[in-house]
Motif scaffolding. Sequence first.
Motif, PDB file in Angstrom:
ATOM      1  N   GLU A 123      -3.150  -3.052   6.232  1.00 19.27           N
ATOM      2  CA  GLU A 123      -3.232  -2.216   4.998  1.00 19.27           C
ATOM      3  C   GLU A 123      -3.417  -0.817   5.392  1.00 19.27           C
ATOM      4  N   THR A 124      -4.375  -0.554   6.387  1.00 24.22           N
ATOM      5  CA  THR A 124      -4.246   0.658   6.947  1.00 24.22           C
ATOM      6  C   THR A 124      -2.994   1.186   7.874  1.00 24.22           C
ATOM      7  N   LEU A 125      -2.400   0.267   8.587  1.00 26.09           N
ATOM      8  CA  LEU A 125      -0.957   0.947   9.140  1.00 26.09           C
ATOM      9  C   LEU A 125      -0.052   1.117   8.112  1.00 26.09           C
ATOM     10  N   LEU A 126      -0.111   0.492   7.111  1.00 27.37           N
ATOM     11  CA  LEU A 126       0.933   0.854   5.911  1.00 27.37           C
ATOM     12  C   LEU A 126       0.580   2.140   5.312  1.00 27.37           C
ATOM     13  N   ALA A 127      -0.629   2.398   5.297  1.00 30.27           N
ATOM     14  CA  ALA A 127      -1.012   3.660   4.602  1.00 30.27           C
ATOM     15  C   ALA A 127      -0.649   4.551   5.410  1.00 30.27           C
ATOM     16  N   ALA A 128      -0.551   4.370   6.793  1.00 25.87           N
ATOM     17  CA  ALA A 128      -0.133   5.570   7.875  1.00 25.87           C
ATOM     18  C   ALA A 128       1.094   5.950   7.659  1.00 25.87           C
ATOM     19  N   HIS A 129       2.182   4.701   7.503  1.00 28.61           N
ATOM     20  CA  HIS A 129       3.502   5.114   7.204  1.00 28.61           C
ATOM     21  C   HIS A 129       3.550   5.504   6.108  1.00 28.61           C
ATOM     22  N   GLN A 130       2.968   5.344   4.851  1.00 28.36           N
ATOM     23  CA  GLN A 130       3.255   5.913   3.696  1.00 28.36           C
ATOM     24  C   GLN A 130       2.861   7.548   3.922  1.00 28.36           C
ATOM     25  N   ALA A 131       1.813   7.868   4.612  1.00 28.35           N
ATOM     26  CA  ALA A 131       1.440   9.040   4.882  1.00 28.35           C
ATOM     27  C   ALA A 131       2.438  10.082   5.548  1.00 28.35           C
ATOM     28  N   VAL A 132       3.046   9.519   6.522  1.00 24.62           N
ATOM     29  CA  VAL A 132       4.410  10.110   7.159  1.00 24.62           C
ATOM     30  C   VAL A 132       5.583   9.999   6.311  1.00 24.62           C
ATOM     31  N   ALA A 133       6.040   9.141   5.512  1.00 25.41           N
ATOM     32  CA  ALA A 133       7.120   9.379   5.023  1.00 25.41           C
ATOM     33  C   ALA A 133       7.115   9.572   3.352  1.00 25.41           C
ATOM     34  N   GLY A 134       5.830   9.230   2.795  1.00 27.20           N
ATOM     35  CA  GLY A 134       5.830   9.460   1.431  1.00 27.20           C
ATOM     36  C   GLY A 134       6.350   8.585   0.728  1.00 27.20           C
ATOM     37  N   PRO A 135       7.059   8.749  -0.563  1.00 29.43           N
ATOM     38  CA  PRO A 135       7.694   7.737  -1.443  1.00 29.43           C
ATOM     39  C   PRO A 135       8.937   7.380  -0.788  1.00 29.43           C
ATOM     40  N   ARG A 136       9.398   7.784   0.229  1.00 28.75           N
ATOM     41  CA  ARG A 136      10.724   7.011   1.083  1.00 28.75           C
ATOM     42  C   ARG A 136      10.409   6.122   1.957  1.00 28.75           C
ATOM     43  N   PHE A 137       8.904   5.881   1.910  1.00 31.69           N
ATOM     44  CA  PHE A 137       8.600   4.521   2.490  1.00 31.69           C
ATOM     45  C   PHE A 137       8.786   3.273   1.573  1.00 31.69           C
TER      46      PHE A 137
END
Length: 359
Positions: A126-140
Amino acid sequence: MSDALLTPSRQVMVRPAWLDQLREEILEPALPIVDPHHHLWDHPGEHYFLDDLLQDTATGHDIRATIFVQCGAMYRAAGPEEEKPLGETEFVTGAAAQSATGKYGSTRACAGIIGMVDLTLGDRVETLLAAHQAVAGPRFVGVRNRTAWNASPEVRSNLVTPPPGPLEHPAFVAGARRLAALGLTLDVWAYHTQLPLVAALARAVPELTLVVDHVGGPLGVGPYASRRAEVFPGWKRDMLALAALPNTVVKLGGLAMQVNGFDFHHRPEPPGSAQLAEAWKPYIETCIEAFGAARCMFESNFPVDKGMCSYPVLWNAFKRLAAGAGAAEKAALFRGTATRIYGLERLPAGLAPDWDATH
């Protein structure tokens, strides 16, 4: 067959001069397309960046948007092992932002990004997914893990061969549940010998949208070489079982990979779209009949499939295969399913493809 035409990752080498021997008129050039599966990378002997992708998408078909899929590119060189794949998401987000300026054509490249988060970490993802979302925003929009595995050393389709068993790892289901809770998808690249494991995962996490890559990976090399007639019935049985699970979707393509056993790259001239359509018809038609157009999407799998055919010829082949479909089915196969599954319609203005423009 000789390995002389294979890269270190056992992909068929891309030979532009060989591909340029064949040019075709573009079929249905006004049909809008979302290409839901391609890569960007800089691997030994293999280079495919945004400029290379856009050169392909600008060859005549109306490619409105693309989805980047995890491939182990540009991982961070240092830091915790589980965070290194963030480098890939950072790299692709940069390419997407470059494309979104409009200075490089109307195609919105990497409008969706499918990254790598190790689902065997279970609830820790969950923490890692949030990190990817923080980088790519809605594109992730989703995740893919390295799961394609076979005991034969002759069956290989990744630069780094994964260990056996990720799909069977007890924590993988827990990780998949966390993924689903965030509204993200899971792409699974598995060979036909692993399809029962894919079905078990889909049953275990019914709230998860599970995308089966490359028509379920019918193998045609190693112990499966020259046994297409024997492999097909088992592949079909297991794909029908997957289709019976409503949370599964299938990508139609990837059949120009070396592991599928087609030998177009050994011929003096590249194949035309009619040849490709004839060779791939049993697999594509089986999937469309089983899953329905609303759960199928054509994919390029470039640059991997570029070793056997060019981008315009590939999409011409898909258009030949869909020639008998109605307008609504065709819209789903080429754009609608990918747009819905990966949530491209939810992208904010400036990131979303221009659906109304005449290209």
